[in-house]
Motif scaffolding. Structure first.
Motif, mmCIF file in Angstrom:
data_model
loop_
_atom_site.group_PDB
_atom_site.id
_atom_site.type_symbol
_atom_site.label_atom_id
_atom_site.label_comp_id
_atom_site.label_asym_id
_atom_site.label_seq_id
_atom_site.Cartn_x
_atom_site.Cartn_y
_atom_site.Cartn_z
ATOM 1 N N PHE A 4 0.839 -1.187 0.000
ATOM 2 C CA PHE A 4 0.000 0.000 0.000
ATOM 3 C C PHE A 4 0.877 1.242 0.000
ATOM 4 C CE2 PHE A 4 -2.770 -3.179 1.807
ATOM 5 C CZ PHE A 4 -4.018 -2.875 1.276
ATOM 6 N N THR A 5 0.439 2.253 -0.715
ATOM 7 C CA THR A 5 1.029 3.575 -0.625
ATOM 8 C C THR A 5 0.132 4.378 0.296
ATOM 9 O OG1 THR A 5 1.882 3.423 -2.874
ATOM 10 C CG2 THR A 5 1.709 5.622 -1.930
ATOM 11 N N LYS A 20 -0.545 -0.790 14.448
ATOM 12 C CA LYS A 20 -1.570 -1.243 15.402
ATOM 13 C C LYS A 20 -2.887 -1.537 14.693
ATOM 14 C CE LYS A 20 0.360 1.189 19.339
ATOM 15 N NZ LYS A 20 0.270 2.371 20.177
ATOM 16 N N ALA A 21 -3.267 -0.683 13.749
ATOM 17 C CA ALA A 21 -4.529 -0.872 13.032
ATOM 18 C C ALA A 21 -4.510 -2.157 12.207
ATOM 19 C CB ALA A 21 -4.797 0.329 12.131
ATOM 20 N N VAL A 22 -3.421 -2.378 11.493
ATOM 21 C CA VAL A 22 -3.321 -3.576 10.660
ATOM 22 C C VAL A 22 -3.245 -4.831 11.539
ATOM 23 C CG1 VAL A 22 -1.876 -4.794 8.974
ATOM 24 C CG2 VAL A 22 -2.323 -2.352 8.690
ATOM 25 N N ALA A 36 9.721 6.954 4.931
ATOM 26 C CA ALA A 36 10.299 7.814 3.894
ATOM 27 C C ALA A 36 9.662 7.558 2.525
ATOM 28 C CB ALA A 36 11.805 7.613 3.820
ATOM 29 N N ALA A 37 9.419 6.285 2.219
ATOM 30 C CA ALA A 37 8.803 5.935 0.935
ATOM 31 C C ALA A 37 7.277 5.968 1.011
ATOM 32 C CB ALA A 37 9.259 4.550 0.491
ATOM 33 N N ARG A 38 6.772 6.093 2.246
ATOM 34 C CA ARG A 38 5.327 6.108 2.504
ATOM 35 C C ARG A 38 4.637 4.839 2.002
ATOM 36 N NH1 ARG A 38 4.072 12.558 1.722
ATOM 37 N NH2 ARG A 38 5.368 13.149 3.475
ATOM 38 N N THR A 39 5.256 3.703 2.344
ATOM 39 C CA THR A 39 4.698 2.420 1.936
ATOM 40 C C THR A 39 4.467 1.514 3.136
ATOM 41 O OG1 THR A 39 6.897 1.471 1.555
ATOM 42 C CG2 THR A 39 5.783 2.471 -0.352
ATOM 43 N N VAL A 40 3.461 0.675 3.002
ATOM 44 C CA VAL A 40 3.141 -0.346 4.001
ATOM 45 C C VAL A 40 3.017 -1.661 3.247
ATOM 46 C CG1 VAL A 40 1.450 -1.129 5.700
ATOM 47 C CG2 VAL A 40 1.909 1.325 5.450
ATOM 48 N N LYS A 56 -7.864 2.834 6.591
ATOM 49 C CA LYS A 56 -8.824 3.941 6.541
ATOM 50 C C LYS A 56 -9.397 4.236 7.936
ATOM 51 C CE LYS A 56 -12.915 5.574 4.164
ATOM 52 N NZ LYS A 56 -13.927 5.324 3.142
ATOM 53 N N LEU A 57 -9.705 3.191 8.681
ATOM 54 C CA LEU A 57 -10.250 3.358 10.023
ATOM 55 C C LEU A 57 -9.261 4.062 10.949
ATOM 56 C CD1 LEU A 57 -12.874 2.651 11.496
ATOM 57 C CD2 LEU A 57 -11.788 0.563 12.287
ATOM 58 N N ALA A 58 -7.970 3.878 10.675
ATOM 59 C CA ALA A 58 -6.928 4.549 11.458
ATOM 60 C C ALA A 58 -6.767 6.008 11.058
ATOM 61 C CB ALA A 58 -5.602 3.811 11.290
ATOM 62 N N GLY A 59 -7.464 6.416 9.987
ATOM 63 C CA GLY A 59 -7.434 7.820 9.581
ATOM 64 C C GLY A 59 -6.490 8.131 8.427
ATOM 65 N N TYR A 60 -6.062 7.105 7.712
ATOM 66 C CA TYR A 60 -5.113 7.303 6.612
ATOM 67 C C TYR A 60 -5.700 6.840 5.291
ATOM 68 C CZ TYR A 60 -1.885 8.076 10.387
ATOM 69 O OH TYR A 60 -1.276 8.587 11.507
ATOM 70 N N THR A 61 -5.083 7.297 4.223
ATOM 71 C CA THR A 61 -5.513 6.935 2.886
ATOM 72 C C THR A 61 -4.516 5.922 2.319
ATOM 73 O OG1 THR A 61 -6.357 9.178 2.590
ATOM 74 C CG2 THR A 61 -6.115 7.850 0.610
ATOM 75 N N GLY A 62 -4.938 4.705 2.197
ATOM 76 C CA GLY A 62 -4.063 3.656 1.659
ATOM 77 C C GLY A 62 -4.501 3.260 0.264
ATOM 78 N N THR A 63 -3.574 3.290 -0.665
ATOM 79 C CA THR A 63 -3.852 2.901 -2.035
ATOM 80 C C THR A 63 -3.074 1.631 -2.331
ATOM 81 O OG1 THR A 63 -4.036 5.227 -2.636
ATOM 82 C CG2 THR A 63 -3.789 3.656 -4.437
ATOM 83 N N LEU A 64 -3.767 0.593 -2.760
ATOM 84 C CA LEU A 64 -3.122 -0.669 -3.084
ATOM 85 C C LEU A 64 -2.269 -0.483 -4.323
ATOM 86 C CD1 LEU A 64 -2.903 -3.664 -2.305
ATOM 87 C CD2 LEU A 64 -4.846 -4.095 -3.813
ATOM 88 N N ALA A 65 -0.984 -0.790 -4.196
ATOM 89 C CA ALA A 65 -0.061 -0.676 -5.327
ATOM 90 C C ALA A 65 -0.230 -1.889 -6.235
ATOM 91 C CB ALA A 65 1.375 -0.567 -4.831
ATOM 92 N N ALA A 66 -0.068 -1.666 -7.513
ATOM 93 C CA ALA A 66 -0.251 -2.749 -8.488
ATOM 94 C C ALA A 66 0.866 -3.764 -8.428
ATOM 95 C CB ALA A 66 -0.322 -2.176 -9.889
#
Length: 66
Positions: A4-5, A20-22, A36-40, A56-66
């Motif tokens: 995720f980005t 913690k959320a994940v 630094a890379a903003r990746t999970v 999202k529930l933790a308050g962040y915007t996660g975009t699934l990377a291809a």
């Protein structure tokens, strides 16, 4: 494995909150966070949608990377 980005993750506190959320979704998951890379990166048996929902529930915007 899902990558995720998370563009709005900016510090160690953000990373801790995301971890913690994940982990609340799947306590047995393997998670690697690069602020630094903003990746999970998550190795889990749960669906990508479950992980995205936790981010999202933790308050962040996660975009699934291809």
């Amino acid at each position: 494995m899902y990558n995720f980005t998370v563009s709005d993750m900016t510090c160690g506190h953000c990373a801790s909150t995301l971890e913690k959320a994940v982990k609340s979704t799947d306590p047995a998951c393997e998670i690697k966070i690069d602020v630094a890379a903003r990746t999970v990166q998550v190795e889990t048996a749960r669906s990508a949608q479950d992980i995205a929902d936790a981010i999202k529930l933790a308050g962040y915007t996660g975009t699934l990377a291809a």
